[in-house]
Design a protein around this motif. Sequence first.
Motif, PDB file in Angstrom:
ATOM      1  N   PHE A 182     119.008  -1.615 -43.499  1.00  0.00           N
ATOM      2  CA  PHE A 182     118.481  -0.393 -44.108  1.00  0.00           C
ATOM      3  C   PHE A 182     118.273   0.699 -43.056  1.00  0.00           C
ATOM      4  N   ILE A 183     117.686   0.330 -41.929  1.00  0.00           N
ATOM      5  CA  ILE A 183     117.445   1.309 -40.858  1.00  0.00           C
ATOM      6  C   ILE A 183     118.764   1.852 -40.328  1.00  0.00           C
ATOM      7  N   ALA A 184     119.747   0.958 -40.123  1.00  0.00           N
ATOM      8  CA  ALA A 184     121.048   1.383 -39.613  1.00  0.00           C
ATOM      9  C   ALA A 184     121.724   2.357 -40.574  1.00  0.00           C
ATOM     10  N   VAL A 185     121.672   2.043 -41.869  1.00  0.00           N
ATOM     11  CA  VAL A 185     122.282   2.920 -42.878  1.00  0.00           C
ATOM     12  C   VAL A 185     121.554   4.261 -42.914  1.00  0.00           C
ATOM     13  N   PHE A 186     120.248   4.215 -42.833  1.00  0.00           N
ATOM     14  CA  PHE A 186     119.449   5.437 -42.873  1.00  0.00           C
ATOM     15  C   PHE A 186     119.766   6.342 -41.683  1.00  0.00           C
ATOM     16  N   ILE A 187     119.886   5.748 -40.496  1.00  0.00           N
ATOM     17  CA  ILE A 187     120.210   6.514 -39.290  1.00  0.00           C
ATOM     18  C   ILE A 187     121.617   7.102 -39.394  1.00  0.00           C
ATOM     19  N   ALA A 188     122.572   6.280 -39.858  1.00  0.00           N
ATOM     20  CA  ALA A 188     123.947   6.753 -39.991  1.00  0.00           C
ATOM     21  C   ALA A 188     124.029   7.910 -40.992  1.00  0.00           C
ATOM     22  N   LYS A 189     123.288   7.807 -42.086  1.00  0.00           N
ATOM     23  CA  LYS A 189     123.283   8.873 -43.089  1.00  0.00           C
ATOM     24  C   LYS A 189     122.712  10.159 -42.511  1.00  0.00           C
ATOM     25  N   GLY A 190     121.626  10.026 -41.724  1.00  0.00           N
ATOM     26  CA  GLY A 190     121.025  11.196 -41.097  1.00  0.00           C
ATOM     27  C   GLY A 190     121.967  11.865 -40.108  1.00  0.00           C
ATOM     28  N   GLN A 191     122.673  11.044 -39.324  1.00  0.00           N
ATOM     29  CA  GLN A 191     123.633  11.598 -38.361  1.00  0.00           C
ATOM     30  C   GLN A 191     124.789  12.301 -39.071  1.00  0.00           C
ATOM     31  N   LYS A 192     125.231  11.732 -40.191  1.00  0.00           N
ATOM     32  CA  LYS A 192     126.310  12.359 -40.956  1.00  0.00           C
ATOM     33  C   LYS A 192     125.868  13.707 -41.502  1.00  0.00           C
ATOM     34  N   GLN A 193     124.651  13.779 -42.016  1.00  0.00           N
ATOM     35  CA  GLN A 193     124.127  15.046 -42.530  1.00  0.00           C
ATOM     36  C   GLN A 193     124.006  16.088 -41.418  1.00  0.00           C
ATOM     37  N   ASN A 194     123.586  15.629 -40.237  1.00  0.00           N
ATOM     38  CA  ASN A 194     123.476  16.553 -39.102  1.00  0.00           C
ATOM     39  C   ASN A 194     124.835  17.110 -38.702  1.00  0.00           C
ATOM     40  N   ARG A 195     125.858  16.247 -38.704  1.00  0.00           N
ATOM     41  CA  ARG A 195     127.215  16.706 -38.354  1.00  0.00           C
ATOM     42  C   ARG A 195     127.724  17.714 -39.379  1.00  0.00           C
ATOM     43  N   MET A 196     127.469  17.425 -40.647  1.00  0.00           N
ATOM     44  CA  MET A 196     127.906  18.345 -41.700  1.00  0.00           C
ATOM     45  C   MET A 196     127.185  19.688 -41.586  1.00  0.00           C
ATOM     46  N   GLU A 197     125.916  19.641 -41.236  1.00  0.00           N
ATOM     47  CA  GLU A 197     125.144  20.874 -41.076  1.00  0.00           C
ATOM     48  C   GLU A 197     125.653  21.672 -39.876  1.00  0.00           C
ATOM     49  N   ASP A 198     126.005  20.961 -38.793  1.00  0.00           N
ATOM     50  CA  ASP A 198     126.550  21.638 -37.611  1.00  0.00           C
ATOM     51  C   ASP A 198     127.874  22.327 -37.936  1.00  0.00           C
ATOM     52  N   LYS A 199     128.738  21.646 -38.699  1.00  0.00           N
ATOM     53  CA  LYS A 199     130.015  22.237 -39.091  1.00  0.00           C
ATOM     54  C   LYS A 199     129.805  23.474 -39.956  1.00  0.00           C
ATOM     55  N   ARG A 200     128.844  23.376 -40.878  1.00  0.00           N
ATOM     56  CA  ARG A 200     128.558  24.510 -41.748  1.00  0.00           C
ATOM     57  C   ARG A 200     128.056  25.711 -40.950  1.00  0.00           C
ATOM     58  N   LEU A 201     127.210  25.452 -39.964  1.00  0.00           N
ATOM     59  CA  LEU A 201     126.660  26.548 -39.139  1.00  0.00           C
ATOM     60  C   LEU A 201     127.783  27.187 -38.289  1.00  0.00           C
ATOM     61  N   LYS A 202     128.704  26.332 -37.781  1.00  0.00           N
ATOM     62  CA  LYS A 202     129.807  26.866 -36.981  1.00  0.00           C
ATOM     63  C   LYS A 202     130.732  27.748 -37.820  1.00  0.00           C
ATOM     64  N   LYS A 203     131.003  27.316 -39.075  1.00  0.00           N
ATOM     65  CA  LYS A 203     131.854  28.119 -39.955  1.00  0.00           C
ATOM     66  C   LYS A 203     131.215  29.441 -40.301  1.00  0.00           C
ATOM     67  N   SER A 204     129.899  29.402 -40.579  1.00  0.00           N
ATOM     68  CA  SER A 204     129.204  30.635 -40.926  1.00  0.00           C
ATOM     69  C   SER A 204     129.107  31.585 -39.741  1.00  0.00           C
ATOM     70  N   ALA A 205     129.119  31.043 -38.511  1.00  0.00           N
ATOM     71  CA  ALA A 205     129.055  31.885 -37.318  1.00  0.00           C
ATOM     72  C   ALA A 205     130.404  32.538 -37.066  1.00  0.00           C
TER      73      ALA A 205
END
Length: 205
Positions: A182-205
């Motif tokens: 559960f912890i591993a899945v939770f961490i992986a999900k959080g990292q995936k969301q962070n990567r997606m957010e970083d990509k979104r911020l780069k596109k908007s910039a």
Amino acid sequence: MNVRDYGQAVKDSFKTIVSAMAALVFAVPMVQVFINSGINAADFTSMPLALAEGISNIFGSYWPLTAPTIGAIGAFAAGSNTVSNMMFSLFQFGVADNILASPATIVALQAVGGAAGNMICVHNVVAASSSAGLIGREGSLIRKTLIPMTFYVIFAGGIGYVAINGIGMNIGTLILAAVAVFIAVFIAKGQKQNRMEDKRLKKSA
């Protein structure tokens, strides 16, 4: 702070203290009656030991999984980890003695569960709500905090079971493995969301 704000702060603090004090004034004598109930003219067994005998017959060697939950319930009801430990430590010790488990480990699980129960203790939630300006939302906070509290007591129960029975093909090991996944899945999900957010911020910039 000006005088008016200072007076309001004192008033708010006094309300919080009074609400906690009222519960403790009645909780501590109740705990003493519970603990010393073995001192009676009929020579009945004390309430904690009578409970311990009945519970040990039901749960047997699986009691370490449940011990933290008792501590959590005690802290929620009494409003204090200390009062929960005063109330149930002798009971937990009696269960450990009956199932031939380590009393120190079982009582430690009681204390861990009591600490978890502090998350949903009404006094603590009210005090935190007052400090954060969330008055009136205590019920919602308790419901949300039940999730990490439940995770906490299940994880502690798994550790306690493994500490007493060892690692192997048993329910304690399965619980710890499930928590790790559960912890591993939770961490992986959080990292995936962070990567997606970083990509979104780069596109908007």
